[in-house]
Design a protein around this motif. Structure first.
Motif, PDB file in Angstrom:
ATOM      1  N   SER A  26      42.242-111.105  10.966  1.00 37.37           N
ATOM      2  CA  SER A  26      40.932-111.213  11.603  1.00 37.37           C
ATOM      3  C   SER A  26      40.162-109.898  11.480  1.00 37.37           C
ATOM      4  CB  SER A  26      41.077-111.603  13.072  1.00 37.37           C
ATOM      5  OG  SER A  26      41.667-110.555  13.791  1.00 37.37           O
ATOM      6  N   GLN A  27      38.847-110.061  11.314  1.00 42.77           N
ATOM      7  CA  GLN A  27      37.943-108.911  11.248  1.00 42.77           C
ATOM      8  C   GLN A  27      36.968-109.040  12.405  1.00 42.77           C
ATOM      9  OE1 GLN A  27      35.981-109.435   7.501  1.00 42.77           O
ATOM     10  NE2 GLN A  27      37.080-107.714   6.632  1.00 42.77           N
ATOM     11  N   SER A  28      36.521-107.926  12.855  1.00 43.28           N
ATOM     12  CA  SER A  28      35.472-108.000  13.870  1.00 43.28           C
ATOM     13  C   SER A  28      34.189-108.440  13.163  1.00 43.28           C
ATOM     14  CB  SER A  28      35.279-106.644  14.534  1.00 43.28           C
ATOM     15  OG  SER A  28      34.723-105.735  13.614  1.00 43.28           O
ATOM     16  N   ILE A  29      33.263-108.910  13.932  1.00 48.65           N
ATOM     17  CA  ILE A  29      31.983-109.340  13.357  1.00 48.65           C
ATOM     18  C   ILE A  29      31.297-108.164  12.680  1.00 48.65           C
ATOM     19  CG2 ILE A  29      29.673-110.120  13.968  1.00 48.65           C
ATOM     20  CD1 ILE A  29      30.947-111.944  16.022  1.00 48.65           C
ATOM     21  N   GLU A  30      31.410-106.982  13.269  1.00 49.23           N
ATOM     22  CA  GLU A  30      30.790-105.791  12.676  1.00 49.23           C
ATOM     23  C   GLU A  30      31.395-105.494  11.303  1.00 49.23           C
ATOM     24  OE1 GLU A  30      32.058-105.818  15.787  1.00 49.23           O
ATOM     25  OE2 GLU A  30      30.210-105.792  16.963  1.00 49.23           O
ATOM     26  N   GLU A  31      32.724-105.592  11.213  1.00 49.31           N
ATOM     27  CA  GLU A  31      33.369-105.336   9.912  1.00 49.31           C
ATOM     28  C   GLU A  31      32.947-106.385   8.890  1.00 49.31           C
ATOM     29  OE1 GLU A  31      37.428-105.479  11.151  1.00 49.31           O
ATOM     30  OE2 GLU A  31      37.581-103.322  11.363  1.00 49.31           O
ATOM     31  N   HIS A  32      32.920-107.620   9.332  1.00 53.24           N
ATOM     32  CA  HIS A  32      32.516-108.693   8.424  1.00 53.24           C
ATOM     33  C   HIS A  32      31.081-108.482   7.943  1.00 53.24           C
ATOM     34  CE1 HIS A  32      32.505-112.643   6.621  1.00 53.24           C
ATOM     35  NE2 HIS A  32      31.374-112.917   7.271  1.00 53.24           N
ATOM     36  N   LEU A  33      30.189-108.114   8.851  1.00 55.63           N
ATOM     37  CA  LEU A  33      28.797-107.870   8.469  1.00 55.63           C
ATOM     38  C   LEU A  33      28.675-106.689   7.521  1.00 55.63           C
ATOM     39  CD1 LEU A  33      26.885-108.511  11.797  1.00 55.63           C
ATOM     40  CD2 LEU A  33      26.869-109.917   9.736  1.00 55.63           C
ATOM     41  N   ARG A  34      29.488-105.646   7.730  1.00 52.40           N
ATOM     42  CA  ARG A  34      29.467-104.508   6.802  1.00 52.40           C
ATOM     43  C   ARG A  34      29.849-104.950   5.396  1.00 52.40           C
ATOM     44  NH1 ARG A  34      33.031-101.323   9.899  1.00 52.40           N
ATOM     45  NH2 ARG A  34      31.959-101.229  11.860  1.00 52.40           N
ATOM     46  N   VAL A  35      30.873-105.807   5.319  1.00 48.04           N
ATOM     47  CA  VAL A  35      31.309-106.306   4.009  1.00 48.04           C
ATOM     48  C   VAL A  35      30.201-107.132   3.373  1.00 48.04           C
ATOM     49  CG1 VAL A  35      32.913-107.880   2.866  1.00 48.04           C
ATOM     50  CG2 VAL A  35      33.769-106.269   4.570  1.00 48.04           C
ATOM     51  N   VAL A  36      29.603-108.008   4.152  1.00 53.78           N
ATOM     52  CA  VAL A  36      28.524-108.850   3.617  1.00 53.78           C
ATOM     53  C   VAL A  36      27.354-107.981   3.174  1.00 53.78           C
ATOM     54  CG1 VAL A  36      26.799-110.578   4.254  1.00 53.78           C
ATOM     55  CG2 VAL A  36      29.184-110.906   4.919  1.00 53.78           C
ATOM     56  N   LEU A  37      26.994-106.990   3.978  1.00 59.41           N
ATOM     57  CA  LEU A  37      25.883-106.112   3.617  1.00 59.41           C
ATOM     58  C   LEU A  37      26.194-105.302   2.368  1.00 59.41           C
ATOM     59  CD1 LEU A  37      24.676-104.886   7.116  1.00 59.41           C
ATOM     60  CD2 LEU A  37      23.529-106.473   5.574  1.00 59.41           C
ATOM     61  N   SER A  38      27.420-104.844   2.237  1.00 62.76           N
ATOM     62  CA  SER A  38      27.765-104.091   1.029  1.00 62.76           C
ATOM     63  C   SER A  38      27.733-104.999  -0.195  1.00 62.76           C
ATOM     64  CB  SER A  38      29.117-103.398   1.177  1.00 62.76           C
ATOM     65  OG  SER A  38      30.149-104.338   1.275  1.00 62.76           O
ATOM     66  N   GLU A  39      28.160-106.252  -0.035  1.00 58.64           N
ATOM     67  CA  GLU A  39      28.073-107.202  -1.150  1.00 58.64           C
ATOM     68  C   GLU A  39      26.613-107.467  -1.503  1.00 58.64           C
ATOM     69  OE1 GLU A  39      30.309-110.575   0.194  1.00 58.64           O
ATOM     70  OE2 GLU A  39      32.231-109.635  -0.256  1.00 58.64           O
ATOM     71  N   LEU A  40      25.778-107.601  -0.483  1.00 61.23           N
ATOM     72  CA  LEU A  40      24.346-107.794  -0.734  1.00 61.23           C
ATOM     73  C   LEU A  40      23.738-106.582  -1.433  1.00 61.23           C
ATOM     74  CD1 LEU A  40      23.113-109.513   2.542  1.00 61.23           C
ATOM     75  CD2 LEU A  40      23.159-110.500   0.261  1.00 61.23           C
ATOM     76  N   GLU A  41      24.168-105.405  -1.052  1.00 65.54           N
ATOM     77  CA  GLU A  41      23.673-104.180  -1.689  1.00 65.54           C
ATOM     78  C   GLU A  41      24.070-104.148  -3.162  1.00 65.54           C
ATOM     79  OE1 GLU A  41      21.743-100.622  -2.232  1.00 65.54           O
ATOM     80  OE2 GLU A  41      21.590-102.059  -0.601  1.00 65.54           O
ATOM     81  N   ILE A  42      25.295-104.547  -3.455  1.00 65.28           N
ATOM     82  CA  ILE A  42      25.754-104.596  -4.849  1.00 65.28           C
ATOM     83  C   ILE A  42      24.913-105.597  -5.633  1.00 65.28           C
ATOM     84  CG2 ILE A  42      27.666-105.315  -6.335  1.00 65.28           C
ATOM     85  CD1 ILE A  42      29.540-104.154  -4.130  1.00 65.28           C
ATOM     86  N   ILE A  43      24.661-106.754  -5.046  1.00 60.13           N
ATOM     87  CA  ILE A  43      23.845-107.774  -5.716  1.00 60.13           C
ATOM     88  C   ILE A  43      22.429-107.248  -5.924  1.00 60.13           C
ATOM     89  CG2 ILE A  43      22.798-110.052  -5.394  1.00 60.13           C
ATOM     90  CD1 ILE A  43      25.425-110.850  -3.937  1.00 60.13           C
ATOM     91  N   ARG A  44      21.873-106.573  -4.921  1.00 55.02           N
ATOM     92  CA  ARG A  44      20.520-106.022  -5.032  1.00 55.02           C
ATOM     93  C   ARG A  44      20.440-104.983  -6.148  1.00 55.02           C
ATOM     94  NH1 ARG A  44      17.746-101.710  -3.869  1.00 55.02           N
ATOM     95  NH2 ARG A  44      19.490-100.678  -2.887  1.00 55.02           N
ATOM     96  N   GLN A  45      21.445-104.096  -6.206  1.00 57.36           N
ATOM     97  CA  GLN A  45      21.456-103.070  -7.250  1.00 57.36           C
ATOM     98  C   GLN A  45      21.580-103.705  -8.634  1.00 57.36           C
ATOM     99  OE1 GLN A  45      24.651-100.450  -6.141  1.00 57.36           O
ATOM    100  NE2 GLN A  45      23.471 -99.470  -4.514  1.00 57.36           N
ATOM    101  N   ASP A  46      22.408-104.747  -8.732  1.00 58.26           N
ATOM    102  CA  ASP A  46      22.559-105.444 -10.007  1.00 58.26           C
ATOM    103  C   ASP A  46      21.237-106.106 -10.403  1.00 58.26           C
ATOM    104  OD1 ASP A  46      24.188-106.414 -12.223  1.00 58.26           O
ATOM    105  OD2 ASP A  46      24.012-108.395 -11.271  1.00 58.26           O
ATOM    106  N   PHE A  47      20.571-106.711  -9.442  1.00 55.26           N
ATOM    107  CA  PHE A  47      19.276-107.329  -9.704  1.00 55.26           C
ATOM    108  C   PHE A  47      18.267-106.291 -10.180  1.00 55.26           C
ATOM    109  CE2 PHE A  47      15.016-108.262  -8.142  1.00 55.26           C
ATOM    110  CZ  PHE A  47      14.757-109.455  -8.786  1.00 55.26           C
ATOM    111  N   GLU A  48      18.205-105.153  -9.505  1.00 55.22           N
ATOM    112  CA  GLU A  48      17.261-104.107  -9.894  1.00 55.22           C
ATOM    113  C   GLU A  48      17.570-103.569 -11.288  1.00 55.22           C
ATOM    114  OE1 GLU A  48      17.258-101.207  -6.764  1.00 55.22           O
ATOM    115  OE2 GLU A  48      16.046-102.461  -5.448  1.00 55.22           O
ATOM    116  N   ARG A  49      18.863-103.414 -11.610  1.00 53.02           N
ATOM    117  CA  ARG A  49      19.248-102.935 -12.936  1.00 53.02           C
ATOM    118  C   ARG A  49      18.798-103.934 -14.001  1.00 53.02           C
ATOM    119  NH1 ARG A  49      23.089-104.461 -16.055  1.00 53.02           N
ATOM    120  NH2 ARG A  49      24.231-105.535 -14.417  1.00 53.02           N
ATOM    121  N   ARG A  50      19.069-105.212 -13.768  1.00 54.52           N
ATOM    122  CA  ARG A  50      18.656-106.240 -14.737  1.00 54.52           C
ATOM    123  C   ARG A  50      17.138-106.308 -14.851  1.00 54.52           C
ATOM    124  NH1 ARG A  50      22.660-111.365 -13.638  1.00 54.52           N
ATOM    125  NH2 ARG A  50      24.611-110.308 -14.136  1.00 54.52           N
TER     126      ARG A  50
END
Length: 99
Positions: A26-50
Motif C-alpha cells: 500500500s502507498q499513501s495517497i500522497e505517494e501515489h499522487l507523486r508517482v502519477v505527477l512524475s509520470e505526467l511530467e515525463i509524458i509532458r517532457q516527451d510531448f514537448e520534445r516531439r
C-alpha cells in the motif's frame, strides 16, 4: 425471519469477500499522487520534445518549399528566355526566306 447468528454470519461472509488492501504494497495517497505527477511530467517532457522536433521539421519543409518555388521561378524565366530566342530565330529565318 432470520436469527441473529445468521445475520452475524452473513455480515462476516460479505465482509470476508471484500478485498482488503495489502499493507505491504500500500502507498499513501500522497505517494501515489507523486508517482502519477512524475509520470505526467515525463509524458509532458516527451510531448514537448516531439513537438520541438516537429516544429524543426516544419521549418525545414517550409524552407525546402521556398527553395523549390525559387527554382521553379528560375526555370520559368529560362523557358521564357529560350522561347524569345526561338521566336527571334524563327523571325530571322523567315526574313531570310523572303529576301
Amino acid at each position: 425471519m432470520t436469527t441473529p447468528e445468521y445475520n452475524e454470519w452473513w455480515v462476516r461472509r460479505i465482509n470476508d469477500n471484500i478485498p482488503k488492501p495489502s499493507q505491504e504494497k500500500s502507498q499513501s495517497i500522497e505517494e501515489h499522487l507523486r508517482v502519477v505527477l512524475s509520470e505526467l511530467e515525463i509524458i509532458r517532457q516527451d510531448f514537448e520534445r516531439r513537438n520541438t522536433e516537429l516544429e524543426k521539421k516544419i521549418e525545414q519543409i517550409e524552407e525546402e518549399k521556398m527553395n523549390l518555388r525559387l527554382d521553379m521561378d528560375v526555370q520559368k524565366l529560362e523557358v521564357k528566355k529560350l522561347r524569345k530566342g526561338k521566336n527571334k530565330a524563327e523571325e530571322d529565318l523567315d526574313s531570310l526566306k523572303i529576301d
